[in-house]
Motif scaffolding. Structure first.
Motif, mmCIF file in Angstrom:
data_model
loop_
_atom_site.group_PDB
_atom_site.id
_atom_site.type_symbol
_atom_site.label_atom_id
_atom_site.label_comp_id
_atom_site.label_asym_id
_atom_site.label_seq_id
_atom_site.Cartn_x
_atom_site.Cartn_y
_atom_site.Cartn_z
ATOM 1 N N UNK A 15 0.864 -1.189 0.000
ATOM 2 C CA UNK A 15 0.000 0.000 0.000
ATOM 3 C C UNK A 15 0.895 1.232 0.000
ATOM 4 N N UNK A 16 0.544 2.203 -0.825
ATOM 5 C CA UNK A 16 1.344 3.425 -0.943
ATOM 6 C C UNK A 16 0.464 4.639 -0.684
ATOM 7 N N UNK A 17 1.096 5.769 -0.374
ATOM 8 C CA UNK A 17 0.356 6.998 -0.166
ATOM 9 C C UNK A 17 1.300 8.170 -0.040
ATOM 10 N N UNK A 18 0.731 9.351 0.012
ATOM 11 C CA UNK A 18 1.540 10.551 0.226
ATOM 12 C C UNK A 18 0.681 11.609 0.903
ATOM 13 N N UNK A 26 3.930 0.761 2.445
ATOM 14 C CA UNK A 26 3.957 -0.433 3.286
ATOM 15 C C UNK A 26 4.160 -1.652 2.406
ATOM 16 N N UNK A 27 4.943 -2.604 2.893
ATOM 17 C CA UNK A 27 5.068 -3.901 2.236
ATOM 18 C C UNK A 27 4.911 -4.985 3.288
ATOM 19 N N UNK A 28 3.963 -5.889 3.065
ATOM 20 C CA UNK A 28 3.653 -6.948 4.020
ATOM 21 C C UNK A 28 3.779 -8.301 3.339
ATOM 22 N N UNK A 29 4.402 -9.242 4.007
ATOM 23 C CA UNK A 29 4.421 -10.623 3.525
ATOM 24 C C UNK A 29 4.419 -11.560 4.719
ATOM 25 N N UNK A 30 3.786 -12.701 4.562
ATOM 26 C CA UNK A 30 3.680 -13.645 5.669
ATOM 27 C C UNK A 30 3.914 -15.062 5.166
ATOM 28 N N UNK A 31 4.498 -15.877 6.040
ATOM 29 C CA UNK A 31 4.760 -17.284 5.755
ATOM 30 C C UNK A 31 4.359 -18.112 6.972
ATOM 31 N N UNK A 61 -4.334 -10.657 12.840
ATOM 32 C CA UNK A 61 -3.673 -11.883 12.396
ATOM 33 C C UNK A 61 -3.518 -12.827 13.578
ATOM 34 N N UNK A 62 -3.758 -14.108 13.349
ATOM 35 C CA UNK A 62 -3.673 -15.092 14.427
ATOM 36 C C UNK A 62 -2.374 -15.886 14.397
ATOM 37 N N UNK A 63 -1.896 -16.229 13.202
ATOM 38 C CA UNK A 63 -0.679 -17.044 13.078
ATOM 39 C C UNK A 63 0.106 -16.613 11.858
ATOM 40 N N UNK A 64 1.377 -16.962 11.869
ATOM 41 C CA UNK A 64 2.233 -16.693 10.721
ATOM 42 C C UNK A 64 3.428 -15.857 11.114
ATOM 43 N N UNK A 65 4.488 -15.999 10.345
ATOM 44 C CA UNK A 65 5.646 -15.129 10.487
ATOM 45 C C UNK A 65 5.435 -13.976 9.500
ATOM 46 N N UNK A 66 5.175 -12.784 10.043
ATOM 47 C CA UNK A 66 4.734 -11.648 9.231
ATOM 48 C C UNK A 66 5.818 -10.571 9.218
ATOM 49 N N UNK A 67 6.242 -10.209 8.014
ATOM 50 C CA UNK A 67 7.256 -9.168 7.837
ATOM 51 C C UNK A 67 6.548 -7.901 7.355
ATOM 52 N N UNK A 68 6.681 -6.824 8.130
ATOM 53 C CA UNK A 68 6.021 -5.564 7.809
ATOM 54 C C UNK A 68 7.092 -4.483 7.695
ATOM 55 N N UNK A 69 7.161 -3.846 6.540
ATOM 56 C CA UNK A 69 8.199 -2.841 6.305
ATOM 57 C C UNK A 69 7.568 -1.526 5.851
ATOM 58 N N UNK A 70 7.947 -0.439 6.530
ATOM 59 C CA UNK A 70 7.476 0.903 6.171
ATOM 60 C C UNK A 70 8.651 1.711 5.644
ATOM 61 N N UNK A 134 0.099 13.063 9.245
ATOM 62 C CA UNK A 134 0.924 12.137 8.472
ATOM 63 C C UNK A 134 0.858 10.732 9.064
ATOM 64 N N UNK A 135 0.997 10.614 10.381
ATOM 65 C CA UNK A 135 0.958 9.301 11.015
ATOM 66 C C UNK A 135 -0.414 8.645 10.843
ATOM 67 N N UNK A 136 -1.489 9.454 10.924
ATOM 68 C CA UNK A 136 -2.837 8.899 10.724
ATOM 69 C C UNK A 136 -2.993 8.379 9.299
ATOM 70 N N UNK A 137 -2.443 9.108 8.324
ATOM 71 C CA UNK A 137 -2.524 8.681 6.929
ATOM 72 C C UNK A 137 -1.731 7.394 6.704
ATOM 73 N N UNK A 138 -0.569 7.303 7.321
ATOM 74 C CA UNK A 138 0.260 6.094 7.184
ATOM 75 C C UNK A 138 -0.447 4.886 7.791
ATOM 76 N N UNK A 139 -1.070 5.058 8.951
ATOM 77 C CA UNK A 139 -1.770 3.949 9.598
ATOM 78 C C UNK A 139 -3.019 3.544 8.824
#
Length: 298
Positions: A15-18, A26-31, A61-70, A134-139
């Motif tokens: 997800x992107x924004x400005x 944001x980039x999210x991936x889970x395994x 989220x209940x389970x998973x290894x989740x990588x979240x990058x901002x 800005x923080x509200x928009x990012x969240x």
């Protein structure tokens, strides 16, 4: 169709924004993972966002290894030049104590200002209200990314649920075959025991025929797989109900898969008929494939 879908633990979302001079993504991936393992990275200065993002992800989220990058970057802006008077005064005072050689010229203003630390460029800072917006928009963008991640996990979960239903159907069919196997019918069991007793009596006349028959009956009782078949049928029904209910059912399905494996191993160990053993081996293959797929369920 269940109101709560079955979800996989594998997924990806962006997800992107400005807002104003800021652009963020944001980039999210889970395994797969045994529990919920959140690994979140945010740029310096966004500690407040990181804390709230971790709480938001944990709630959904209940389970998973989740990588979240901002990532967040501010557009280039002209800073304000400011002379550090204290540093300049100290420099001038130090020069007063240095005797100049005849070949040296006195320090010039432009030369002094070129010395590092004398002139500072002050970058523009966000006002408190701008920073909060800005923080509200990012969240808010994170919520959209989590929506996409959950949608991705549910899409794969639907495929996995169909695969698991197919495995359960095959397991149920094999259990029915085992239940109806000719080798476990009373007459077939009686004949096998009679043959075994006869061979033992032929080998040694000293053996007590009555005692041999008694031991044979006990062995027949121990070899009976009625209990294992009933449990396997119950496990199939339980697994189907879990899939119908949906939600985070991975741990319970994993427990059931272990029970499937235990009952199947016991069935194979008790079997003294070639046909029944063959069915048990087919069961073991289906159960193992079921266990592998269950590892992907949230």
């Amino acid at each position: 169709m269940s109101l709560t879908a079955v979800a996989s633990m594998t997924g990806f979302a962006r997800a992107r924004g400005n807002l104003g001079p800021w652009a963020y993504a944001w980039e999210l991936k889970s395994v797969n993972a045994k529990g919920l393992d959140l690994r979140l990275r945010a740029p310096p200065g966004f500690d407040g966002v990181e804390i709230k993002a971790r709480a938001a992800a944990s709630a959904r989220l209940a389970r998973g290894s989740v990588f979240i990058n901002l990532t967040a970057k501010r557009a280039e802006a002209e800073g304000t030049a400011r002379v550090n008077r204290a540093a300049l005064d100290r420099l001038l005072a130090a020069l007063d104590d240095v005797p100049l050689h005849a070949s040296l010229r006195p320090a010039s203003l432009d030369g002094l200002l070129a010395i590092r630390g004398v002139v500072e460029v002050v970058e523009p800072e966000d006002e408190e209200a701008q920073r909060a917006a800005l923080e509200a928009s990012i969240l808010a963008a994170l919520d959209l990314a989590l929506d996409d991640l959950l949608s991705s996990r549910r899409g794969e979960g639907a495929v996995l649920a169909a695969v698991l239903q197919e495995r359960l159907t095959k397991i149920g069919a094999l259990v029915a075959q085992a239940d109806a196997a000719p080798g476990r019918q009373p007459e077939a069991v009686r004949q096998r025991l009679a043959q075994q007793v006869a061979r033992l009596l032929e080998a040694s006349e000293a053996l007590d025929p009555a005692r041999l028959h008694q031991e044979a009956v006990l062995l027949a009782v121990k070899a009976d797989i009625r209990e294992e078949l009933d449990r396997l049928k119950a496990h199939v029904a339980s697994a189907r109900k879990l899939l119908a209910d949906g939600g985070p059912i991975g741990r319970r399905l994993d427990f059931l898969a272990q029970e499937f494996s235990r009952e199947t191993n016991t069935l194979c160990a008790k079997s003294n008929d070639a046909g029944l053993t063959a069915i048990g081996l087919d069961l073991k293959i289906e159960v193992e494939q079921l266990r592998e797929q269950v590892q992907n369920i949230e």
